[in-house]
Write an enzyme that holds these catalytic residues in place. Sequence first.
Site, PDB file in Angstrom:
ATOM      1  N   CYS A 159       0.819  -1.217   0.000  1.00 36.71           N
ATOM      2  CA  CYS A 159       0.000   0.000   0.000  1.00 36.71           C
ATOM      3  C   CYS A 159       0.849   1.261   0.000  1.00 36.71           C
ATOM      4  O   CYS A 159       0.557   2.231  -0.697  1.00 36.71           O
ATOM      5  CB  CYS A 159      -0.942  -0.001   1.195  1.00 36.71           C
ATOM      6  SG  CYS A 159      -0.106   0.074   2.793  1.00 36.71           S
ATOM      7  N   ASN A 186      -7.861   4.823  -2.591  1.00 33.34           N
ATOM      8  CA  ASN A 186      -7.293   3.611  -2.017  1.00 33.34           C
ATOM      9  C   ASN A 186      -6.648   2.769  -3.121  1.00 33.34           C
ATOM     10  O   ASN A 186      -6.750   3.092  -4.307  1.00 33.34           O
ATOM     11  CB  ASN A 186      -8.388   2.808  -1.297  1.00 33.34           C
ATOM     12  CG  ASN A 186      -7.839   1.950  -0.184  1.00 33.34           C
ATOM     13  OD1 ASN A 186      -6.639   1.705  -0.085  1.00 33.34           O
ATOM     14  ND2 ASN A 186      -8.716   1.477   0.691  1.00 33.34           N
ATOM     15  N   HIS A 189      -1.760   1.182   7.147  1.00 35.72           N
ATOM     16  CA  HIS A 189      -2.151   1.310   5.744  1.00 35.72           C
ATOM     17  C   HIS A 189      -1.860   2.723   5.258  1.00 35.72           C
ATOM     18  O   HIS A 189      -2.024   3.693   6.014  1.00 35.72           O
ATOM     19  CB  HIS A 189      -3.641   1.003   5.588  1.00 35.72           C
ATOM     20  CG  HIS A 189      -4.099   0.862   4.173  1.00 35.72           C
ATOM     21  ND1 HIS A 189      -3.470   0.040   3.258  1.00 35.72           N
ATOM     22  CD2 HIS A 189      -5.129   1.445   3.503  1.00 35.72           C
ATOM     23  CE1 HIS A 189      -4.109   0.109   2.099  1.00 35.72           C
ATOM     24  NE2 HIS A 189      -5.124   0.961   2.225  1.00 35.72           N
TER      25      HIS A 189
END
Length: 505
Positions: free
Chosen positions: A79, A446, A424
């Site tokens: 991520c 995202n 994250h």
Amino acid sequence: MTNENNAEKAMSVEDVRAYSENYNMGSAARANHVAANAAVKNGVIKAATSYEGTRELTHDFSIELKQGSITDQQRSGRCWMFASLNTLRYELMHRWKLEDFEFSETYLFFWDKFEKSNTYLENVLATLDEPTESRTFEAINAYPADDGGWWQMFANLVNKYGLMPKSAYPESANSKDSDAFTQYLTTKLHQDAIELRERHSKGASIDELRTLKKRYMEDIYRICVIALGEPPAKFDWRARTKDDEDDDKTEAQKSGPKFDKASKTSDGSTQLDSAKTDANNKSDNAQGESGIDERKQIVEHDITPLEFYHKYVPVDVNDFVTLCNNPMKERTFYTNYELKYSTNVAESGDLSFTNVPIDVLRQAAVDQVKAGHPIWFACDCMQYCVRDGGYFSKQAVRVDELFGTDFNIDKANGLKYGDYPSNHAMTITGVNLDENGKPNRWKIENSWGKSTGTDGYYVADGEWFDQFVTEVIIRKEFLDAKTLKATQAEPVKLDPWQTLSARCE
């Protein structure tokens, strides 16, 4: 200790009976049974999702940045890398007028695994006399080449290896699902560490051990190549620009790439030449009568990743700083901290984080988005998250109502007790400002694909941002004088187990 003394520690049958009676008693029983039916059938998050909270958290924003297609890290912990590349691709797309673009995440993934392996073995050499059960060695040894990372790790890789488009080095099975690759790479590194430490105990010199380490790294390189494919040293790139009605080029375009125009040859095939786009090549004629796409093109042959980065990415990764918000009393504000054993590239040095109050971090984020630049940020994405629809909000996830109890740990204690760790990284691409200019909603890009959130995007309310966002990466120009000075101060060194921030996956 006697059984009699132990008995007072136990939950008795009478205690459990009383709890059950209270659960099933009176008016509370109906609410408890409804909650249980919903949770058992649908899971906690769906059962706790508030239609009122989600209705109030609309997906519209006073300031939005136009980004490319949603990316997908799939079954990997990349991520932080995706968020970093999404931040830079926005700048590249808008500088060079591209409809869409995606960097090769696998390219940096390869070099991150390789560099983390080298750094791990160097850390082993630096701690040869540490007991394996010492806290320092346990921290070094725990995740020698995991997927996780920070923005500064990304900057280290870009500075050393550059960047390339995804077309030059696409995804592989082991980048999309990295568990087995990482597992056996880790096992090999542990095996190498064992041998280095055993040879040290038998009197081998550090020079002899480092020579051995370089031989180990040949095995590591081979493992990475077999798992991911060998990264190209040079590559070709071709990209079509957006239609430009007035045919003006930016200054960067004038001095940068060669623009080719598609033209039709006598035999009907298409070739590229460097002829200037004429006045008739307008947006309504970008696809001519023949059906050929006649938009201008950027064409590169045999360009290196470093050349590509320096030529096409209009920002310097070294012009960003990491601001964190850790309100623990042990972590003072306007202090620059350095986390030991945190780097992925051994020669780059450990990573630094400047701790600031939340209002300072928040305002820097607003200023950067208002100026038209996205933001890499780290958070605890597990807190109050509704994947269906894309919400980060305590008003949207009413676990307090579902379970009939409060959840009121403040941010300082949430970090201290490990309940709100950063886990994250994502990208902020918009913000909604209320009538007083304060952010009450943030648009979040995202890297979980389009099937989560609203076409891959999430919205976070202001309360969630303040409580669960731990880091933002800010361009130096958007820092106030006091914060900028703090980023330049000599850092206070922290051991790897001391709470400040955590790698994102």
